[in-house]
Design a protein around this motif. Sequence first.
Motif, PDB file in Angstrom:
ATOM      1  N   ARG A 213       0.925  -1.076   0.020  1.00  0.00           N
ATOM      2  CA  ARG A 213      -0.004   0.075  -0.021  1.00  0.00           C
ATOM      3  C   ARG A 213       0.875   1.071   0.044  1.00  0.00           C
ATOM      4  NH1 ARG A 213      -5.114  -1.153   4.238  1.00  0.00           N
ATOM      5  NH2 ARG A 213      -6.062  -2.871   2.954  1.00  0.00           N
ATOM      6  N   ASN A 214       2.011   1.137   0.538  1.00  0.00           N
ATOM      7  CA  ASN A 214       2.804   2.188   0.662  1.00  0.00           C
ATOM      8  C   ASN A 214       3.747   2.617  -0.532  1.00  0.00           C
ATOM      9  OD1 ASN A 214       4.058   0.123   1.878  1.00  0.00           O
ATOM     10  ND2 ASN A 214       5.392   1.133   3.196  1.00  0.00           N
ATOM     11  N   PHE A 215       3.457   1.872  -1.514  1.00  0.00           N
ATOM     12  CA  PHE A 215       4.441   1.804  -2.903  1.00  0.00           C
ATOM     13  C   PHE A 215       3.215   2.077  -3.843  1.00  0.00           C
ATOM     14  CE2 PHE A 215       7.352  -0.665  -5.888  1.00  0.00           C
ATOM     15  CZ  PHE A 215       7.819   0.714  -6.103  1.00  0.00           C
ATOM     16  N   PRO A 216       2.806   3.245  -4.095  1.00  0.00           N
ATOM     17  CA  PRO A 216       1.593   3.453  -5.077  1.00  0.00           C
ATOM     18  C   PRO A 216       1.676   3.671  -6.616  1.00  0.00           C
ATOM     19  CG  PRO A 216       1.979   5.395  -3.892  1.00  0.00           C
ATOM     20  CD  PRO A 216       3.144   4.449  -3.269  1.00  0.00           C
ATOM     21  N   VAL A 217       2.448   2.314  -6.943  1.00  0.00           N
ATOM     22  CA  VAL A 217       2.720   2.496  -8.594  1.00  0.00           C
ATOM     23  C   VAL A 217       1.641   2.303  -9.177  1.00  0.00           C
ATOM     24  CG1 VAL A 217       3.820   1.374 -10.361  1.00  0.00           C
ATOM     25  CG2 VAL A 217       4.894   1.593  -8.087  1.00  0.00           C
ATOM     26  N   THR A 218       1.039   3.231 -10.119  1.00  0.00           N
ATOM     27  CA  THR A 218      -0.085   3.188 -11.005  1.00  0.00           C
ATOM     28  C   THR A 218       0.069   2.336 -12.426  1.00  0.00           C
ATOM     29  OG1 THR A 218       0.167   5.343 -11.929  1.00  0.00           O
ATOM     30  CG2 THR A 218      -0.759   5.364  -9.965  1.00  0.00           C
ATOM     31  N   GLU A 219      -0.806   1.962 -13.130  1.00  0.00           N
ATOM     32  CA  GLU A 219      -0.855   1.550 -14.194  1.00  0.00           C
ATOM     33  C   GLU A 219      -0.107   2.494 -15.461  1.00  0.00           C
ATOM     34  OE1 GLU A 219      -1.536  -1.155 -15.279  1.00  0.00           O
ATOM     35  OE2 GLU A 219      -2.865  -2.340 -14.032  1.00  0.00           O
ATOM     36  N   GLY A 266      15.634   3.057   2.778  1.00  0.00           N
ATOM     37  CA  GLY A 266      15.169   1.841   2.737  1.00  0.00           C
ATOM     38  C   GLY A 266      13.932   1.589   2.112  1.00  0.00           C
ATOM     39  N   GLY A 267      13.829   1.944   0.624  1.00  0.00           N
ATOM     40  CA  GLY A 267      12.635   1.916  -0.104  1.00  0.00           C
ATOM     41  C   GLY A 267      12.295   0.547  -0.857  1.00  0.00           C
ATOM     42  N   PHE A 268      11.885   0.859  -1.967  1.00  0.00           N
ATOM     43  CA  PHE A 268      11.177  -0.317  -2.889  1.00  0.00           C
ATOM     44  C   PHE A 268      11.802  -0.350  -4.420  1.00  0.00           C
ATOM     45  CE2 PHE A 268       7.719   0.689  -0.146  1.00  0.00           C
ATOM     46  CZ  PHE A 268       7.372  -0.389   0.622  1.00  0.00           C
ATOM     47  N   CYS A 269      12.005  -1.380  -5.123  1.00  0.00           N
ATOM     48  CA  CYS A 269      12.310  -1.507  -6.546  1.00  0.00           C
ATOM     49  C   CYS A 269      11.453  -2.561  -6.881  1.00  0.00           C
ATOM     50  CB  CYS A 269      13.742  -1.842  -6.730  1.00  0.00           C
ATOM     51  SG  CYS A 269      14.189  -1.554  -8.376  1.00  0.00           S
ATOM     52  N   LEU A 270      10.669  -2.233  -8.119  1.00  0.00           N
ATOM     53  CA  LEU A 270      10.039  -3.034  -8.747  1.00  0.00           C
ATOM     54  C   LEU A 270      10.452  -3.295  -9.996  1.00  0.00           C
ATOM     55  CD1 LEU A 270       6.926  -3.994  -8.288  1.00  0.00           C
ATOM     56  CD2 LEU A 270       5.998  -2.437 -10.042  1.00  0.00           C
ATOM     57  N   PHE A 271      10.369  -4.623 -10.563  1.00  0.00           N
ATOM     58  CA  PHE A 271      11.045  -5.488 -11.637  1.00  0.00           C
ATOM     59  C   PHE A 271       9.911  -5.909 -12.401  1.00  0.00           C
ATOM     60  CE2 PHE A 271      14.287  -5.239  -8.446  1.00  0.00           C
ATOM     61  CZ  PHE A 271      15.405  -4.637  -9.055  1.00  0.00           C
ATOM     62  N   TYR A 272      10.289  -5.946 -13.972  1.00  0.00           N
ATOM     63  CA  TYR A 272       9.623  -6.598 -14.643  1.00  0.00           C
ATOM     64  C   TYR A 272      10.227  -7.572 -15.575  1.00  0.00           C
ATOM     65  CZ  TYR A 272       6.900  -6.973 -19.327  1.00  0.00           C
ATOM     66  OH  TYR A 272       6.302  -7.640 -20.459  1.00  0.00           O
ATOM     67  N   PRO A 281      14.359  -3.125 -14.143  1.00  0.00           N
ATOM     68  CA  PRO A 281      13.746  -2.234 -12.997  1.00  0.00           C
ATOM     69  C   PRO A 281      12.580  -1.374 -13.796  1.00  0.00           C
ATOM     70  CG  PRO A 281      15.992  -1.547 -13.526  1.00  0.00           C
ATOM     71  CD  PRO A 281      15.807  -2.567 -14.323  1.00  0.00           C
ATOM     72  N   ILE A 282      11.472  -1.034 -13.069  1.00  0.00           N
ATOM     73  CA  ILE A 282      10.462  -0.212 -13.885  1.00  0.00           C
ATOM     74  C   ILE A 282       9.883   0.806 -12.795  1.00  0.00           C
ATOM     75  CG2 ILE A 282       9.815  -1.772 -15.615  1.00  0.00           C
ATOM     76  CD1 ILE A 282       7.475  -2.419 -13.843  1.00  0.00           C
ATOM     77  N   ALA A 283      10.211   0.707 -11.551  1.00  0.00           N
ATOM     78  CA  ALA A 283       9.796   1.876 -10.831  1.00  0.00           C
ATOM     79  C   ALA A 283      10.720   1.656  -9.329  1.00  0.00           C
ATOM     80  CB  ALA A 283       8.413   1.647 -10.108  1.00  0.00           C
ATOM     81  N   ILE A 284      11.092   2.774  -8.901  1.00  0.00           N
ATOM     82  CA  ILE A 284      11.913   2.914  -7.587  1.00  0.00           C
ATOM     83  C   ILE A 284      11.319   4.121  -6.657  1.00  0.00           C
ATOM     84  CG2 ILE A 284      14.157   3.544  -6.660  1.00  0.00           C
ATOM     85  CD1 ILE A 284      15.543   2.064  -8.888  1.00  0.00           C
ATOM     86  N   GLN A 285      10.996   3.695  -5.482  1.00  0.00           N
ATOM     87  CA  GLN A 285      10.787   4.593  -4.505  1.00  0.00           C
ATOM     88  C   GLN A 285      11.550   4.401  -3.371  1.00  0.00           C
ATOM     89  OE1 GLN A 285       6.459   5.272  -3.159  1.00  0.00           O
ATOM     90  NE2 GLN A 285       7.079   4.419  -1.219  1.00  0.00           N
ATOM     91  N   LEU A 286      12.321   5.392  -3.019  1.00  0.00           N
ATOM     92  CA  LEU A 286      13.434   5.614  -2.250  1.00  0.00           C
ATOM     93  C   LEU A 286      13.241   5.406  -0.793  1.00  0.00           C
ATOM     94  CD1 LEU A 286      15.951   8.082  -3.932  1.00  0.00           C
ATOM     95  CD2 LEU A 286      15.923   5.312  -4.041  1.00  0.00           C
ATOM     96  N   ASN A 294       9.166  12.467  -1.860  1.00  0.00           N
ATOM     97  CA  ASN A 294       9.565  10.834  -2.006  1.00  0.00           C
ATOM     98  C   ASN A 294       8.970  10.465  -3.195  1.00  0.00           C
ATOM     99  OD1 ASN A 294      10.699   8.374  -1.646  1.00  0.00           O
ATOM    100  ND2 ASN A 294       8.917   7.712  -0.333  1.00  0.00           N
ATOM    101  N   PRO A 295       9.034  11.002  -4.398  1.00  0.00           N
ATOM    102  CA  PRO A 295       8.502  10.543  -5.460  1.00  0.00           C
ATOM    103  C   PRO A 295       8.957   9.025  -6.255  1.00  0.00           C
ATOM    104  CG  PRO A 295      10.336  12.013  -6.233  1.00  0.00           C
ATOM    105  CD  PRO A 295      10.179  11.961  -4.652  1.00  0.00           C
ATOM    106  N   ILE A 296       8.217   8.525  -7.208  1.00  0.00           N
ATOM    107  CA  ILE A 296       8.514   7.088  -7.768  1.00  0.00           C
ATOM    108  C   ILE A 296       9.257   7.532  -8.739  1.00  0.00           C
ATOM    109  CG2 ILE A 296       7.521   5.152  -8.791  1.00  0.00           C
ATOM    110  CD1 ILE A 296       5.331   5.402  -6.704  1.00  0.00           C
ATOM    111  N   PHE A 297      10.412   6.998  -9.063  1.00  0.00           N
ATOM    112  CA  PHE A 297      11.247   7.098 -10.122  1.00  0.00           C
ATOM    113  C   PHE A 297      10.861   6.286 -11.171  1.00  0.00           C
ATOM    114  CE2 PHE A 297      13.313   9.850  -6.770  1.00  0.00           C
ATOM    115  CZ  PHE A 297      13.763  10.821  -7.409  1.00  0.00           C
ATOM    116  N   LEU A 298      11.077   6.795 -12.563  1.00  0.00           N
ATOM    117  CA  LEU A 298      10.865   5.736 -13.477  1.00  0.00           C
ATOM    118  C   LEU A 298      12.030   5.845 -14.751  1.00  0.00           C
ATOM    119  CD1 LEU A 298       7.167   6.883 -13.728  1.00  0.00           C
ATOM    120  CD2 LEU A 298       7.673   4.934 -12.753  1.00  0.00           C
ATOM    121  N   PRO A 299      12.151   4.717 -15.283  1.00  0.00           N
ATOM    122  CA  PRO A 299      13.056   4.781 -16.492  1.00  0.00           C
ATOM    123  C   PRO A 299      12.741   6.061 -17.345  1.00  0.00           C
ATOM    124  CG  PRO A 299      12.199   2.472 -16.214  1.00  0.00           C
ATOM    125  CD  PRO A 299      11.245   3.502 -15.446  1.00  0.00           C
ATOM    126  N   SER A 300      11.660   6.631 -17.523  1.00  0.00           N
ATOM    127  CA  SER A 300      11.393   7.516 -18.306  1.00  0.00           C
ATOM    128  C   SER A 300      11.851   9.229 -17.767  1.00  0.00           C
ATOM    129  CB  SER A 300       9.790   7.735 -18.616  1.00  0.00           C
ATOM    130  OG  SER A 300       9.030   7.466 -17.602  1.00  0.00           O
TER     131      SER A 300
END
Length: 628
Positions: A213-219, A266-272, A281-286, A294-300
């Motif tokens: 819940r604390n890693f709100p990556v959207t579609e 101590g954050g998150f990294c999402l992989f595909y 890696p497709i999304a990182i929240q630090l 504390n934005p979600i960083f993206l490859p774009s």
Amino acid sequence: MAEYKVEVTTGNLQSAGTSDHIYVTLFGSKGQSDRTELDNYGIDFTAGTTGIYTVKSSLSLGELLLVKVEKDPFFLLPENEWYLSKLVVTTPEGDAILFPCYRWISRGEMVELRGGRAMKVFEEKHPLLIEHREMELALKKSFYHGIELVLKGLLGSAEKWESIEDMKKIFWYKRTTMSDYVAEHWKEDDFYGYQFLNATNPNVIKRCTVLPRNFPVTEEMVKPFLEKGSSLKSEMKKGNIFLCDKKKMDGIPPRTYNGETLHVTGGFCLFYMNPNNKLMPIAIQLHQQPSEENPIFLPSDTETDWLLAKMFFKSADLIDHEAVHHLMNTHFLAEVYILATVRSFPVIHPLYKLLFPHFRYTLHINTTGRTALLGPGGALNISSLGTDGVIELMRRALSELTYSTFCLPENIAARGLESIPNFYYRDDGLKLWNIINSFVKAIVEYYYPSDREVQKDTELQEWISEIFTHGFLGNKASGFPASFRSVKEVVKFITMVIFTMTAQHAAVNNGQFDYSSWVPNGSLLLHKPPPTTKGQSSMKTIMETLPNVGETVTFAAMARTLSEQYSDMVVLGAYPEERFNEPAPKQMIKEFQAELSSLSEAIAKRNSELEIPYTYLDPSQIENSVAT
């Protein structure tokens, strides 16, 4: 008159020989021989030699129980310790009995050696052997009681690097094919993802079916990086989304540097796992809690924003790797297994004979390593967390440890990684686990033909109790056994111990120079705070964030030292010290070695076809103990 032939083998180590007088006394069930000097014509006991001597007795000694070896001074010459490998005594009846030693003997010292087959405590019948066993353990417990190893050029330059290219100049003294590859490809996303499967920390990602819940990556955020026409939800259902969560690092106070507090994320990294079987890696929240800062960083994002996000997450992963997965889970827990073994088992115990070869050099490397890594100026001491923060991280990790984490088949299944492609750590590791397990099963079942044998072995029960109490702090929720009720339980636990001290240590240790000597790929220390907004970074920011010249050299030197192998390395499955006397375990060792050799050949064949070979679990490259 009864004659006994005593075959004495001096170790093949440098300075292993001696010019002192050597005496032996044989003890049997019907009496003992005279104290006899071992002296042939010429020079005795030179390194790497075997001599045969005769010991006479007026009568047969019956069943041979013990051999007492004494080393007396030779005139007034300086002390020269003697490394005795083994004795083999042939009785008048023609029985050849092995008496293993494999230790240094000092002047004036007397050692008593047990021979014959391995014995469990309840099998001892002769009063002399019972007394000897009890005295040996009492002495060892006293000796090891106080061993509580407490966690306590360009080198030193405070100059900052001017450019990435300048950093390559420190690597003229040692390079590997892999370290060169890392220096060229460290910015690439597919190589970044690959490292979470096959570099030095392969036990941190898991399949993700529901986002925290604390890693709100959207579609909308990640859709551009998924297969065309797909969605995050559908890729989760297919099992193609993976998560690395560093929540155990959240909130640990980092150290201060020149009056300013450093930062650990101590954050998150999402992989595909994309259709080309590359983990991206497709999304990182630090940080753990989402916010505008504390934005979600993206490859774009801009190249340097995304690179900074990857660097901060990788820095946290490297600290986690070094402190928890490497030092604590292999080195420091190995101490627990070692001390429990030497305190609870006499040398004649079959499990002592099985385990002891896996303890070589471990206490030494841990003693020196604590100072080198955690002491003033040590690599972990100057990390972003500092020594206090690293110890807190290990404390948190220890409270969360579970038995299944250390048992690779259960570990892989629990993380949902049974079918993820190109996961060579899993492929080789599971094969090694099964080979070690088969070997351990054969040995244990040979000496423990029934569960009852396990239950009445008081020394075995004391051994596992010490490990549970001192290693895992009596935490029943961890799943670690506090006692053994069955042969199956013993086999599983000893498989875990041997796997951890050989294969697992190799997996998290041997690639450190390859992957960590190029500090931009992963640094234990980052100077600037992590980005809180997008679009504000540049390569100047990257260079200011990385360690300075002296710190870089310290980290690279640590990676080199930890990856070095001893010139006298003993590989997994090699048992140069002959401790078992019975033919059956000797044959089991040969079969174990054959299985390892076959796996090594298969891994070499596979690696010849890979762009990035995975060599760390090749049995020919695995040390038989935690020695580096």
